[in-house]
Design a protein around this motif. Structure first.
Motif, PDB file in Angstrom:
ATOM      1  N   LEU A  33       0.809  -1.209   0.000  1.00  8.64           N
ATOM      2  CA  LEU A  33       0.000   0.000   0.000  1.00  8.64           C
ATOM      3  C   LEU A  33       0.848   1.266   0.000  1.00  8.64           C
ATOM      4  CD1 LEU A  33      -2.948  -0.917   2.403  1.00  8.64           C
ATOM      5  CD2 LEU A  33      -2.737  -1.280  -0.063  1.00  8.64           C
ATOM      6  N   ASP A  34       1.874   1.314   0.812  1.00  9.42           N
ATOM      7  CA  ASP A  34       2.677   2.536   0.922  1.00  9.42           C
ATOM      8  C   ASP A  34       3.791   2.595  -0.124  1.00  9.42           C
ATOM      9  OD1 ASP A  34       1.063   3.126   3.126  1.00  9.42           O
ATOM     10  OD2 ASP A  34       2.516   2.328   4.558  1.00  9.42           O
ATOM     11  N   ALA A  35       4.631   1.576  -0.182  1.00  6.49           N
ATOM     12  CA  ALA A  35       5.794   1.618  -1.074  1.00  6.49           C
ATOM     13  C   ALA A  35       5.414   1.435  -2.544  1.00  6.49           C
ATOM     14  CB  ALA A  35       6.816   0.556  -0.668  1.00  6.49           C
ATOM     15  N   CYS A  36       4.441   0.566  -2.823  1.00  3.53           N
ATOM     16  CA  CYS A  36       4.090   0.261  -4.220  1.00  3.53           C
ATOM     17  C   CYS A  36       2.894   1.046  -4.734  1.00  3.53           C
ATOM     18  CB  CYS A  36       3.841  -1.232  -4.395  1.00  3.53           C
ATOM     19  SG  CYS A  36       5.315  -2.242  -4.110  1.00  3.53           S
ATOM     20  N   GLY A  37       2.124   1.655  -3.852  1.00  2.00           N
ATOM     21  CA  GLY A  37       1.025   2.506  -4.279  1.00  2.00           C
ATOM     22  C   GLY A  37      -0.297   1.819  -4.569  1.00  2.00           C
ATOM     23  N   PHE A  38      -0.487   0.585  -4.132  1.00  2.00           N
ATOM     24  CA  PHE A  38      -1.774  -0.074  -4.314  1.00  2.00           C
ATOM     25  C   PHE A  38      -2.799   0.592  -3.408  1.00  2.00           C
ATOM     26  CE2 PHE A  38       0.909  -3.374  -6.018  1.00  2.00           C
ATOM     27  CZ  PHE A  38       0.125  -3.964  -6.998  1.00  2.00           C
ATOM     28  N   GLY A  39      -4.051   0.646  -3.864  1.00  2.00           N
ATOM     29  CA  GLY A  39      -5.147   1.122  -3.035  1.00  2.00           C
ATOM     30  C   GLY A  39      -5.793  -0.051  -2.328  1.00  2.00           C
TER      31      GLY A  39
END
Length: 131
Positions: free
Chosen positions: A116-122
């Motif tokens: 969620l934070d490092a890769c940007g998934f919602g």
């Protein structure tokens, strides 16, 4: 040394099997990785340092708009150095280029900050049946 990332990169089953065993904490098994990936995957990303496989991510898909991140793995001595994030970023770019509109991932709770934070998934609602 420089780390390189290659979409649909070459690998031998033995090297990938060792990396998978390290990443997921199981004995080295001897799986037929290449045959399985070529049959079921949109592609995969190999990370190498000095020619040695140090990271890998598989991108399965439905043949249309949906791609799925599976088996993100980084050698223990390269973790927390951005290799996993670069693997997923490279995979996302290639899935987008192939016409996919969505990139999905399932993960265990301890991997929440990575995805969620490092890769940007919602965050989304999802379901799972243990088989």
């Amino acid at each position: 040394m420089t780390i390189t990332y290659e979409w649909r990169g070459g690998f031998d089953d033995g090297s990938l099997d060792v990396l998978h065993a390290e990443a997921f904490g199981h004995p080295v098994g001897g799986g037929a990785w290449r045959a399985r990936l070529e049959r079921h995957s949109l592609g995969w990303v190999c990370a190498r340092e000095g020619g040695v496989l140090i990271g890998f991510v598989n991108v399965a898909w439905d043949g249309g708009a949906h791609a799925f991140v599976l088996d993100t793995m980084v050698a223990p001595d390269h973790r927390t150095a951005g290799v996993g994030t670069a693997l997923v970023t490279t995979a996302a770019g290639h899935a987008r280029a192939a016409g996919c509109a969505w990139l999905h991932v399932d993960f265990e709770e301890h991997l929440r900050p990575f995805y969620l934070d490092a890769c940007g998934f919602g965050e989304t609602a999802a379901g799972l049946i243990a088989l």
